[in-house]
Write an enzyme that holds these catalytic residues in place. Sequence first.
Site, PDB file in Angstrom:
ATOM      1  N   ASP A 112      -7.879  15.201   3.365  1.00  0.00           N
ATOM      2  CA  ASP A 112      -8.400  13.910   3.835  1.00  0.00           C
ATOM      3  C   ASP A 112      -7.571  13.422   5.019  1.00  0.00           C
ATOM      4  O   ASP A 112      -7.123  12.277   5.045  1.00  0.00           O
ATOM      5  CB  ASP A 112      -8.383  12.886   2.699  1.00  0.00           C
ATOM      6  N   ALA A 120      -2.987  -3.554   1.091  1.00  0.00           N
ATOM      7  CA  ALA A 120      -4.306  -3.061   1.503  1.00  0.00           C
ATOM      8  C   ALA A 120      -5.085  -2.663   0.270  1.00  0.00           C
ATOM      9  O   ALA A 120      -4.524  -2.442  -0.809  1.00  0.00           O
ATOM     10  CB  ALA A 120      -4.180  -1.883   2.461  1.00  0.00           C
ATOM     11  N   VAL A 163      -2.970  -1.083  -2.637  1.00  0.00           N
ATOM     12  CA  VAL A 163      -1.566  -0.832  -2.321  1.00  0.00           C
ATOM     13  C   VAL A 163      -0.832  -2.169  -2.267  1.00  0.00           C
ATOM     14  O   VAL A 163      -1.284  -3.117  -1.625  1.00  0.00           O
ATOM     15  CB  VAL A 163      -1.422  -0.089  -0.973  1.00  0.00           C
TER      16      VAL A 163
END
Length: 684
Positions: free
Chosen positions: A141, A25, A32
């Site tokens: 987050d 990703a 990643v």
Amino acid sequence: MQEVAKDPLIGSTVDGRYLVLSKVARGGMSTVYLAKDIRLNRNIALKILHPHLAVDNAFIERLQREAWSAASLSHPHVVQIHDHGAGTGHAYLVLEYIDGYTLRDVIDTNGALTPRQALDLMDPIVEGLAAAHSAGLVHRDVKPENVLISHSGWVKIGDFGLSRAVTTNTNTATLLGTVAYIAPELVNGQGGDARSDIYSAGIMLYELLTGAQPFRGTVPIAVAMQHVRDDVPPPSAAVPGLPAEMDELVRYMSEKDPDNRPANGASLLEDLRHIRATLTPAELDAGGSSTRADAPAWADGGVTEAIPAGSGGEAGKLAADSGDTTVLAAAVHPTSVLPAGRRLYVDEAVPDGGTESLPRLSKREQRAGARARAKAAARPVTTLGPRHPRRRALLWVLVVLILGVLGALAGWYLALGPGALATVPNVHNKTVAQAQAMLHAEGFDLVSTTDVFSEQVATGMVVDTDPVHGTSQRRFQGVTLQVSKGPVLYPVPALGGMTLEDAKAALTAGHLAVGSVGGIYDEKAPAGTVLSQDPAAGGGFRANSKVNVVVSKGPKPIPVPTVVGKTSDDARAALTSLGLVPEIAPGQVNSATIPAGSVASQSPQSGELTAGGKVTLTLSKGPRMVMVPDLVGKQVGAATAELQALGFKVQVENLLGGFFGTVRFQDPQGVEAPEGSTVTLKVI
């Protein structure tokens, strides 16, 4: 079709240890990859930070400190950080590899979930946050994209460490761009703590229950400001039929004031498990989207599977050891995503044959509970001595009667009396008397009022209620009417004497706006100074009302007239009548064209002055007197040139045709004459 360029990192080895296998990703801060740790022969997730972060030395130092803190946190519901490093042109984190999908995939695939499914997902998430908060870590987050779910059912929350490192960097747009889940205090720049994670988790719970986020907008700042201004709506408003407890849980987690939220993940986890234990099976399975044929295995609605007491399971072992003659059974709810052996909830059998939902205990808690049960079993539960069976029977009858009466009273109180549930009616835009009557009709007797500003609702009318209309609550609980006291009115500041820029700033600070800007000449006020305003200072006006101003253009300019050639008196009179000041220069000059006493020159000669401006006048003292030479006998050309050089005009008269070109007579001759006068030459 254009071929996609291959990622140069795929197939390479990072720091001689991590073989990059494929890209997984790409996000706002990093890419990643699936990689293999060659040294330990295991798959890992390799997070390569984007180049602009990798070259920031201060950021790399912060990342190292945060990675150390996050790596110290070891919990089954937190993605483990194994390593970190920085090389030429790149920085990376080595994370535990989760073979599965994200919570975002779950929401996109299934839409709204039932309370049972949503709570089963939230439990491990909150448990992971609780462990982080206990270790002094704050995520900052929390969102579905950062919740990973393995194919075997484990739920883990990731990106601890990286979140805080990025928020302390100068480039915060990537993290703060996740506005759908951001806490109000982070929008206001007040910093965040564990309660900010709780807020984000509350937004995520709302999305699990409804399939959509509570706040939306065309630009991120619009969504962020909704987090600051607007309350998160109850999930039941979007999905009717959800239990009120879920509305209350979402409201509690998403309070605007952090002090009104659970203090940390541990506190929230206790509340979450208590609510799940108190909900009925029907309430747990309320709401949700229609069952999908391709839904993942965890979305099975939470079917209870009975396990016989002799099956060898832990619940069965407890039943066998209790010594009861009645065979007890235990039932295990398959949770949303957890594999067998790591369930969140165990329904242990109770004497009446029902089930009671309890949290799964750790091994340490199980051993502590076993010791407590052994200690309680050693304590006598009956009183030694003579017994009176009849008296005891009478006492039991009285106890049963009293309990029956109390039960009947409690039933009346909770079903029909002040303790019964009722729905707060919609009294928007009603008078206070009308609103009170509507609330009394629903059984709410404790009604209070509070004044609020409103731009839309007229003064004295009801804006809203607290709790909001549609909320179910006990009749004995109070309802507050929010009564409009009209719009917020702002006074107009005094702008006279300010510059136009200062006046604009003062109006903006006072929640007002600049209207039309006019200009007039003013002999005293400097250009750009406010002379008047409309409306005048004071009074009260709505926000953004316009204030018109008139600004000075400075003194009015006066064109300078030409007075050269005029007499001194006429010139001064002409200048004075225009508001200018004439001044006579001390010296005079000769002029062949301007008579003595008249203006020979002026300064300035033209242009513009303001009132009171000075014009200097130089007067003429007439033409200069020059001696006329004797030119008789000279040739007419030479004589003419000499006279003209002295400033005279020359007139030639020919005698007898002027054949010889010789000056025979001249007039005047040998005397002084005014410069510019005419000398007559008679030529033969």
